[in-house]
Design an enzyme around this catalytic site. Structure first.
Site, PDB file in Angstrom:
ATOM      1  N   LYS A  53       1.227  -7.706  11.075  1.00 43.84           N
ATOM      2  CA  LYS A  53       0.837  -8.765  10.127  1.00 43.84           C
ATOM      3  C   LYS A  53       2.065  -9.305   9.393  1.00 43.84           C
ATOM      4  O   LYS A  53       2.233 -10.510   9.235  1.00 43.84           O
ATOM      5  CB  LYS A  53      -0.199  -8.214   9.137  1.00 43.84           C
ATOM      6  CG  LYS A  53      -1.550  -8.001   9.791  1.00 43.84           C
ATOM      7  CD  LYS A  53      -2.526  -7.200   8.941  1.00 43.84           C
ATOM      8  CE  LYS A  53      -3.817  -6.966   9.741  1.00 43.84           C
ATOM      9  NZ  LYS A  53      -4.768  -6.058   9.079  1.00 43.84           N
ATOM     10  N   GLN A  97      -5.214  -2.718   3.683  1.00 47.08           N
ATOM     11  CA  GLN A  97      -5.476  -2.239   5.047  1.00 47.08           C
ATOM     12  C   GLN A  97      -6.508  -1.118   5.018  1.00 47.08           C
ATOM     13  O   GLN A  97      -6.347  -0.142   4.281  1.00 47.08           O
ATOM     14  CB  GLN A  97      -4.151  -1.754   5.673  1.00 47.08           C
ATOM     15  CG  GLN A  97      -4.273  -1.334   7.112  1.00 47.08           C
ATOM     16  CD  GLN A  97      -4.640  -2.494   8.044  1.00 47.08           C
ATOM     17  OE1 GLN A  97      -4.097  -3.600   7.937  1.00 47.08           O
ATOM     18  NE2 GLN A  97      -5.580  -2.265   8.941  1.00 47.08           N
ATOM     19  N   ASP A 120      -8.649 -11.849   3.677  1.00 46.20           N
ATOM     20  CA  ASP A 120      -9.455 -11.169   4.701  1.00 46.20           C
ATOM     21  C   ASP A 120     -10.900 -11.662   4.665  1.00 46.20           C
ATOM     22  O   ASP A 120     -11.653 -11.446   5.618  1.00 46.20           O
ATOM     23  CB  ASP A 120      -9.458  -9.653   4.448  1.00 46.20           C
ATOM     24  CG  ASP A 120      -8.596  -8.892   5.450  1.00 46.20           C
ATOM     25  OD1 ASP A 120      -8.312  -9.458   6.529  1.00 46.20           O
ATOM     26  OD2 ASP A 120      -8.245  -7.746   5.156  1.00 46.20           O
TER      27      ASP A 120
END
Ligand code: NDP
Length: 284
Positions: A53, A97, A120
């Site tokens: 990422k 995460q 997200d």
């Protein structure tokens, strides 16, 4: 029939070019889009995801920073870190995460991220926005799948779409996005009776179960589009999806590979959401 491969790397590259261009326009106005990734503990898979990422952000010229926290970090410390990032002018997107260690309440953590920086798309606010057709940040993996279908010009309206898996991060939002495009959607779970009776009538089959190669060619309709979200590492080291690729490719007309299918798209949408967030902050 031998299926045509849907190349996630190629499509992600095309998407990144578009967002690089938009990021450059922001930079001309003195705004550098920034993503902060928080990782807790030493889960090797999580470390690889985070590295990818961060790398993707650099490729598009964004600012990115990784905040590494030890496995035994307290929930309070983690929430404090999120609060700081919520107020940082340099940061337009925050991602925690998953998975988090058992002593930390994921829901509390995800809800602590400002909905305006929730790239997200996991915050209740953003999930609610998605479910009411007012999506702010598209959830990365399901929206990545929609970008693939769009790129390949695969028609969805009136089609039978079957999603196997109902997680909050993949299955459920995936079903909503397909519904928005007027597909007729069925969601299957571990409790579904006679899974094959559902999968074998799908024009579009999206599989996200985390069960290696559980969908085999005989469960697939001739000519279907098969999207394999799963990423599973086998004991022999091989990386496979939730679909048995060889037999499925004999039946499908389009199929995503693992690796190189949905994975790169998830990251491309994350980058896109970070730029989108920076555009919103700048009033563009
Ligand atoms: P979860 O474990 O949260 O959810 C799995 C879902 O699959 C559950 O809803 C479960 O049903 C269902 N399921 C499990 N077994 C069966 C079965 N035999 N028949 C039908 N349904 C079943 O997983 P995620 O959604 O988070 O992830 C799924 C996969 O996708 C994993 O391999 C993950 O690594 C991968 N992934 C890939 C991403 C990418 O970028 N490519 C991003 C995110 C995930 P029930 O609810 O009844 O238990």
């Amino acid at each position: 029939m031998t299926a045509k491969i849907i190349d996630g790397k190629e499509i992600a590259q095309a998407l990144r070019e578009e967002w690089r261009h938009r990021a450059e326009k922001l930079k001309d106005k003195g705004i550098l889009p920034g993503l902060a990734v928080i990782i807790v503990g030493d889960n090797p898979a999580s470390r690889v995801y985070v590295r990818n990422k961060i790398k993707a952000c650099h490729e598009v010229g964004l600012h990115s920073e990784s905040h590494d926290m030890p496995e035994d970090v307290s929930e309070e410390m983690l929430l404090k870190q999120i609060e700081e990032l919520n107020h940082s002018d340099k940061i337009h997107g925050i991602l925690v995460q998953l998975p988090l260690p058992a002593h930390i309440d994921d829901v509390k953590v995800l809800e602590a991220i400002s909905p305006d920086k929730d790239v997200d798309g996991f915050h209740y606010y953003n999930l609610g926005a998605l479910f009411t057709g007012n999506m702010k940040f598209p959830p990365c993996t399901p929206y990545g799948v929609m970008c693939m279908l769009d790129y390949m010009n695969i028609p969805l309206e009136g089609k039978e779409a079957v999603v196997v898996g109902r997680s909050n991060i993949v299955g459920k939002p995936m079903a909503m996005l397909l519904l928005e495009k007027n597909a007729t959607v069925t969601i299957c779970t571990s409790r579904t009776q006679d899974l094959k009776s559902h999968t074998s009538r799908a024009d579009i089959l999206v599989v996200a179960t985390g069960r290696p190669e559980m969908i085999t060619g005989d469960m697939i309709k001739e000519g279907a589009t098969v999207i394999d979200v799963g990423i599973n590492r086998l004991d022999d080291g091989r990386l496979v999806g939730d679909v048995e690729f060889a037999s499925a490719s004999e039946k499908a007309s389009y199929i995503t590979p693992v690796p190189g299918g949905v994975g790169p798209m998830t990251i491309a949408v994350l980058v896109a959401n970070t730029v989108l967030s920076a555009e919103k902050f700048s009033g563009m």
